[in-house]
Design an enzyme around this catalytic site. Sequence first.
Site, PDB file in Angstrom:
ATOM      1  N   HIS A 168       0.838  -1.149  -0.080  1.00  0.00           N
ATOM      2  CA  HIS A 168       0.064  -0.023   0.007  1.00  0.00           C
ATOM      3  C   HIS A 168       0.742   1.188  -0.027  1.00  0.00           C
ATOM      4  O   HIS A 168       0.453   2.329   0.175  1.00  0.00           O
ATOM      5  CB  HIS A 168      -1.016   0.001   1.280  1.00  0.00           C
ATOM      6  CG  HIS A 168      -1.993  -0.955   0.995  1.00  0.00           C
ATOM      7  ND1 HIS A 168      -2.740  -1.611   2.115  1.00  0.00           N
ATOM      8  CD2 HIS A 168      -2.699  -1.666  -0.004  1.00  0.00           C
ATOM      9  CE1 HIS A 168      -3.558  -2.407   1.719  1.00  0.00           C
ATOM     10  NE2 HIS A 168      -3.429  -2.416   0.518  1.00  0.00           N
ATOM     11  N   CYS A 179      10.287  17.736 -13.030  1.00  0.00           N
ATOM     12  CA  CYS A 179       9.317  18.675 -14.153  1.00  0.00           C
ATOM     13  C   CYS A 179       8.461  19.792 -13.356  1.00  0.00           C
ATOM     14  O   CYS A 179       7.582  20.395 -14.122  1.00  0.00           O
ATOM     15  CB  CYS A 179       8.400  17.553 -14.518  1.00  0.00           C
ATOM     16  SG  CYS A 179       7.109  16.781 -13.484  1.00  0.00           S
ATOM     17  N   GLY A 203      -1.761  -9.348  13.111  1.00  0.00           N
ATOM     18  CA  GLY A 203      -2.449  -8.071  13.046  1.00  0.00           C
ATOM     19  C   GLY A 203      -3.118  -7.710  11.915  1.00  0.00           C
ATOM     20  O   GLY A 203      -3.390  -6.495  11.594  1.00  0.00           O
ATOM     21  N   THR A 204      -3.593  -8.791  11.242  1.00  0.00           N
ATOM     22  CA  THR A 204      -4.673  -8.157  10.067  1.00  0.00           C
ATOM     23  C   THR A 204      -6.082  -9.190  10.286  1.00  0.00           C
ATOM     24  O   THR A 204      -5.765 -10.373  10.556  1.00  0.00           O
ATOM     25  CB  THR A 204      -4.148  -8.365   8.799  1.00  0.00           C
ATOM     26  OG1 THR A 204      -4.968  -8.215   7.717  1.00  0.00           O
ATOM     27  CG2 THR A 204      -3.446 -10.068   8.558  1.00  0.00           C
ATOM     28  N   SER A 205      -7.091  -8.788   9.632  1.00  0.00           N
ATOM     29  CA  SER A 205      -8.347  -9.620   9.738  1.00  0.00           C
ATOM     30  C   SER A 205      -8.216 -10.404   8.559  1.00  0.00           C
ATOM     31  O   SER A 205      -9.247 -11.608   8.566  1.00  0.00           O
ATOM     32  CB  SER A 205      -9.239  -8.516   9.566  1.00  0.00           C
ATOM     33  OG  SER A 205      -9.486  -7.938   8.342  1.00  0.00           O
ATOM     34  N   GLU A 236      -8.029 -10.067  17.696  1.00  0.00           N
ATOM     35  CA  GLU A 236      -9.523 -10.643  17.711  1.00  0.00           C
ATOM     36  C   GLU A 236      -9.666 -11.984  16.773  1.00  0.00           C
ATOM     37  O   GLU A 236      -8.996 -12.084  15.959  1.00  0.00           O
ATOM     38  CB  GLU A 236     -10.242  -9.714  17.186  1.00  0.00           C
ATOM     39  CG  GLU A 236     -10.292  -8.107  17.836  1.00  0.00           C
ATOM     40  CD  GLU A 236     -11.016  -7.100  17.064  1.00  0.00           C
ATOM     41  OE1 GLU A 236     -11.400  -7.318  16.124  1.00  0.00           O
ATOM     42  OE2 GLU A 236     -11.220  -6.162  17.626  1.00  0.00           O
TER      43      GLU A 236
END
EC number: 2.3.1.286
Length: 234
Positions: free
Chosen positions: A112, A142, A177-179, A205
Site C-alpha cells: 500500500h 518537472c 495483526g490483520t483481519s 480478535e
Amino acid sequence: MKFSIGRDDTVFILTGAGISAESGLSTFRDSGGLWDRYRVENVATPEAFQKDPELVWEFYSKRRKELKNVYPNKAHISIADFQKKHPKTYLVTQNVDNLHERAGSTNVIHMHGSLTRIRCTRCNYLEEHLEDIVGIPKCKECGNILRPDVVWFGEIPYFLNQIYELLSKTKLFIGIGTSGQVYPAAAFISIAKNFKAKTVFLNKEKIYNEDIDVFIEGNASITVEKFLSDIEIL
C-alpha cells in the site's frame, strides 16, 4: 503447535494495522484518532487529491509527524530477528509506516505504499523524504505537484505480481495483526493454501477462516515473539 521449516523454504509474513496500533499509531478503524477528524473520501482517494491537494497534504503531513513519535514494538523486532535466522522470509505489509524497517527487517514489500516516500503525479519521480512537508511540494524534475506514495481507495496495490509469485513458493504463511478480510490481501491465505502452505494467523480478535491451520489470539507484541522463536529451522 510447533512448526518446522527447511533452510530453503519460503516463509511469507503478512502484517496489518494491528501490529502498528500496538506501537501507538492510529488506524483507519480507531475511534478518536486522526482518521476521525477527516472524511476518507476527502483525503484518501485520487479524486480528493485532484480536488483539494492542500487538504490531502495536511492530513498526510500529520500522519508523517505521528510516525516520528512511535517506535517498533516487540512484534516488529521479533520479525526482524527471525528474518536474520531465516533469510528466505518475505514480509508483505499492508501498513504505510516504516516500523518494520526501523526494527531491522529486510525484504519488506509495501503493498500500500509508504508514508516516507513522495512521488510525482506526472513523471513518476520518486524519493524517500523524511523531513516535514509544508504546503504542496513540487517535483524537482518537472515542477508538477507531488503526492504521497500511498495507495488510495480505488487504486491497485503495488507489487501484486511479485506477491503472487512468492505465494506460489510459500511453505509457511503467517498473518499478523490483520483481519485477512480486505481484498486483495484477503485472498493471499487461500492462494498459499492452494500451494500446500501451512497457515497461521496471530491477531487480537478471533478470525474465522477455513484456510487457517492455526489461530493464536492475543496482542502481537506478546504472541509473535514466542511463536517465531518456537519455529524449528532444519
